[in-house]
Design a protein around this motif. Structure first.
Motif, short mmCIF file in Angstrom:
data_model
loop_
_atom_site.label_atom_id
_atom_site.label_comp_id
_atom_site.label_asym_id
_atom_site.label_seq_id
_atom_site.Cartn_x
_atom_site.Cartn_y
_atom_site.Cartn_z
N SER B 42 1.03 -1.25 0.16
CA SER B 42 -0.67 0.18 0.46
C SER B 42 0.49 1.06 0.27
O SER B 42 0.10 2.78 -0.30
CB SER B 42 -0.82 0.72 1.47
N MET B 43 2.09 1.33 0.94
CA MET B 43 2.92 2.38 0.49
C MET B 43 3.13 2.64 -0.57
O MET B 43 3.31 3.91 -1.65
CB MET B 43 3.59 2.09 1.64
N LEU B 44 3.57 1.85 -1.73
CA LEU B 44 4.07 1.23 -2.85
C LEU B 44 3.26 1.66 -3.92
O LEU B 44 3.63 3.10 -4.47
CB LEU B 44 4.74 0.09 -3.56
N ASP B 45 2.10 2.48 -3.33
CA ASP B 45 0.86 2.67 -4.12
C ASP B 45 0.91 4.50 -4.28
O ASP B 45 0.50 4.73 -5.13
CB ASP B 45 -0.36 1.81 -4.04
N LYS B 46 1.54 4.85 -3.19
CA LYS B 46 0.91 5.79 -2.69
C LYS B 46 2.52 6.61 -3.49
O LYS B 46 2.22 7.83 -3.91
CB LYS B 46 0.94 6.75 -0.75
N LEU B 47 3.94 5.58 -2.69
CA LEU B 47 5.14 6.38 -3.77
C LEU B 47 4.61 6.83 -5.27
O LEU B 47 5.34 7.25 -5.56
CB LEU B 47 5.92 5.64 -3.20
N GLU B 48 3.91 5.35 -5.62
CA GLU B 48 4.08 5.31 -7.25
C GLU B 48 3.31 6.57 -7.33
O GLU B 48 2.56 6.69 -7.94
CB GLU B 48 3.40 4.12 -7.57
N ASP B 49 1.65 6.97 -7.17
CA ASP B 49 0.88 7.72 -7.16
C ASP B 49 1.55 9.43 -7.26
O ASP B 49 1.77 10.56 -7.83
CB ASP B 49 -0.26 8.23 -6.55
N ARG B 50 2.59 9.65 -5.93
CA ARG B 50 3.91 11.16 -6.16
C ARG B 50 4.31 10.72 -7.04
O ARG B 50 5.84 11.50 -6.79
CB ARG B 50 4.21 10.92 -4.23
N GLY B 51 4.92 10.16 -8.18
CA GLY B 51 5.83 9.88 -8.64
C GLY B 51 7.11 9.60 -8.45
O GLY B 51 8.27 9.87 -8.92
N LEU B 52 7.37 8.95 -6.51
CA LEU B 52 8.46 8.48 -6.57
C LEU B 52 8.75 7.55 -6.76
O LEU B 52 10.42 6.92 -6.91
CB LEU B 52 8.91 8.75 -5.06
N VAL B 53 8.37 5.83 -7.25
CA VAL B 53 9.04 4.78 -7.80
C VAL B 53 8.36 4.70 -9.20
O VAL B 53 7.13 4.85 -9.10
CB VAL B 53 8.25 3.96 -6.80
N ASP B 54 9.00 3.44 -9.86
CA ASP B 54 8.34 3.00 -11.33
C ASP B 54 7.58 1.49 -10.52
O ASP B 54 8.85 1.18 -9.90
CB ASP B 54 9.75 3.17 -12.82
N ARG B 55 6.89 1.77 -11.32
CA ARG B 55 6.51 -0.22 -9.98
C ARG B 55 5.23 -0.89 -11.47
O ARG B 55 5.03 -0.60 -12.06
CB ARG B 55 5.17 0.37 -9.24
N GLU B 56 5.97 -1.89 -11.74
CA GLU B 56 5.60 -2.78 -12.25
C GLU B 56 4.85 -3.97 -10.74
O GLU B 56 5.58 -5.03 -10.82
CB GLU B 56 6.16 -3.72 -13.17
N LYS B 57 3.24 -4.20 -11.60
CA LYS B 57 2.77 -5.19 -10.51
C LYS B 57 3.56 -6.53 -10.39
O LYS B 57 3.91 -7.27 -10.88
CB LYS B 57 1.36 -5.33 -10.52
N TYR B 58 3.72 -7.29 -8.94
CA TYR B 58 4.27 -8.27 -8.92
C TYR B 58 5.26 -8.03 -9.18
O TYR B 58 5.85 -9.53 -9.08
CB TYR B 58 3.43 -9.48 -9.85
N ARG B 59 6.15 -7.09 -9.53
CA ARG B 59 7.26 -7.41 -10.15
C ARG B 59 8.74 -6.95 -9.37
O ARG B 59 9.23 -6.23 -9.80
CB ARG B 59 7.85 -7.01 -11.89
N GLY B 60 8.30 -5.67 -8.64
CA GLY B 60 8.90 -4.72 -8.09
C GLY B 60 8.98 -3.33 -8.85
O GLY B 60 8.05 -3.32 -9.05
N VAL B 61 10.00 -2.89 -7.25
CA VAL B 61 10.31 -1.63 -7.71
C VAL B 61 11.39 -0.44 -8.20
O VAL B 61 12.07 -1.28 -8.09
CB VAL B 61 9.70 -0.64 -6.92
N THR B 62 11.39 0.38 -8.91
CA THR B 62 12.44 1.27 -9.06
C THR B 62 12.52 2.40 -8.54
O THR B 62 11.38 3.44 -8.64
CB THR B 62 13.32 1.41 -10.35
N LEU B 63 13.48 3.19 -8.43
CA LEU B 63 13.05 4.65 -7.75
C LEU B 63 12.76 5.44 -9.34
O LEU B 63 12.99 5.37 -9.82
CB LEU B 63 14.24 5.31 -7.17
N THR B 64 12.36 6.17 -9.38
CA THR B 64 12.42 7.00 -10.11
C THR B 64 13.89 8.46 -9.74
O THR B 64 13.95 8.51 -8.68
CB THR B 64 10.88 8.48 -10.07
#
Ligand SMILES: [Mn+2]
Ligand SMILES: [Mn+2]
Ligand SMILES: [Mn+2]
Ligand SMILES: [Mn+2]
Lengths: 225, 225
Positions: B42-64
């Motif tokens: 749920s935190m990754l959702d919020k960080l994605e909304d704010r453009g702070l991480v790039d996300r692929e569901k089920y595959r992890g994140v990287t920082l923008t």
DNA sequence: ATTTAGGGTTAGATGAGGCTAAAACAGGGT
DNA sequence: ACCCTGTTTTAGCCTCATCTAACCCTAAAT
């Protein structure tokens, strides 16, 4: 453990108590902390549950001994930080408050002790406010009185300038109103405005009651006894 | 504004990225921050909304880029604080981490600048970790490599001891494993345990892989080129 | 003794940040 | 191609600190 918000409430209640000696009302706390009354009411519930305030519904609160200790702890942190920031990190008198107001909730007891050591166990902060001792015993009421209680012709020493607003503090410093300076009272208007001349400046300053009542002064030692 | 919790997530992702170069998994973040996976999701959702991480569901994140800047900001605060606490407030190498880990979220940019001035714009913290510069450009990868990648007989200089555990750090200091000291590798066991002799001590130390891989070392300058 | 103005409390909502339990998915093994 | 396993996400709930709106109490004025 207490949240930083709870610490702020206890500190606010403590400081309001210093001024009035009466039970502290919900609305006074709300104004001090810039929240709404219902917010204060619900927080007072929690503080009462934890034994930090004595409460009579509809009649306000007072701090318990334990609540007072927490308040003194936070105030000690605040004032030590203000002193440290001015002495060792080149902060100006006027700008320390905001920084200390945040950090006071986040430093450890170890940090507190190291800062106190670096300052050689100081007893007053840069505004002349007394720093509670490490044992957190309720401090004596400091001597002196608000400058508004003196009269034309009195000569006094500034003990404390308890304002928290950076712009007001800068203004006062620019006009020679700082702890340690000598003031000669020129006039006290009926609506509380004080006009005085600082020994360190040629012109005089006028302070509206709202500012003047934060300036605590004492009669110079030679004139006492 | 970002909450301190969000800052911690971004810092954690940044640091995990330094180690793996792959997308960072929910479970890795959960472990790092000691929360459950759904909380991370749920935190990754919020960080994605704010453009702070790039996300692929089920595959992890990287920082923008923006997320990385925030992470570097927090890390700069952390490491400047660690350096300041050891240099000016008599803290021990081993005990600074916890204090810095809280304060890093609560200091102002002004405080950061004053601390950096007091230390004369330092570039490494007491553990040898590089302090991001004030412009928050992504730093170069530091030279050297984990001590586990060397062999018996190699002589190396300790560049960084990146462990965060105070007891581990105290142990290492007691056995002469600190930034700047010379180590002679005695043995690297197949399961990653490193045994070495410090130039400043007579006996040798053995470090399990989990500890050793936090010790970054470099070949001494004379042997390079 | 009533009224009434003003402040205090209750009720219900919101947004963070966390949890557990259950459902959905990715990827390797057959 | 299908299934199994382990991970991730969804769903639903909790606590904390805040808000607004509605209701209630105290104390002063009539
Ligand atoms: Mn202050
Ligand atoms: Mn303390
Ligand atoms: Mn650290
Ligand atoms: Mn910064």
């Amino acid at each position: 453990m207490l949240s930083d918000v709870m610490e702020d409430y206890l500190k606010a209640i403590y400081q309001l108590q210093r001024e009035t000696d009466e039970r502290i009302k919900t609305s006074a706390i709300a104004e001090e902390l810039d929240v709404t009354s219902p917010t204060v009411t619900s927080m007072l519930d929690k503080l009462e549950d934890r034994g930090l305030v004595d409460r009579e519904k509809y009649r306000g609160v007072t701090l318990t001994g334990e609540g007072e200790t927490v308040a003194l702890e936070v105030i000690r942190h605040h004032r030590l930080l203000e002193a440290y920031l001015t002495e060792h990190l080149d902060y100006d008198w006027a700008e320390v408050h905001e920084e200390a107001d945040r950090l006071e909730h986040h430093i450890s007891e170890n940090f507190e002790a190291r800062v106190a050591d670096a300052l050689d166990q100081p007893t007053v902060d840069p505004h002349g406010s007394p720093i509670p001792s490490a044992d957190l015993e309720p401090p004596e009421r400091p001597d002196g009185a608000s400058v508004t209680e003196f009269d034309e012709g009195d000569v006094v020493i500034v003990e404390e300038v308890a304002d928290r607003d950076a712009e007001v503090l800068s203004y006062l410093a620019d006009h020679g109103v700082e702890p340690g300076v000598e003031l000669e009272i020129m006039e006290v208007a009926p609506f509380g405005m004080v006009t005085a001349r600082s020994s360190s400046h040629d012109d005089s300053v006028s302070l509206p009651e709202s500012v003047a009542h934060h300036v605590r002064v004492a009669v110079p030692a030679e004139l006492e006894q």
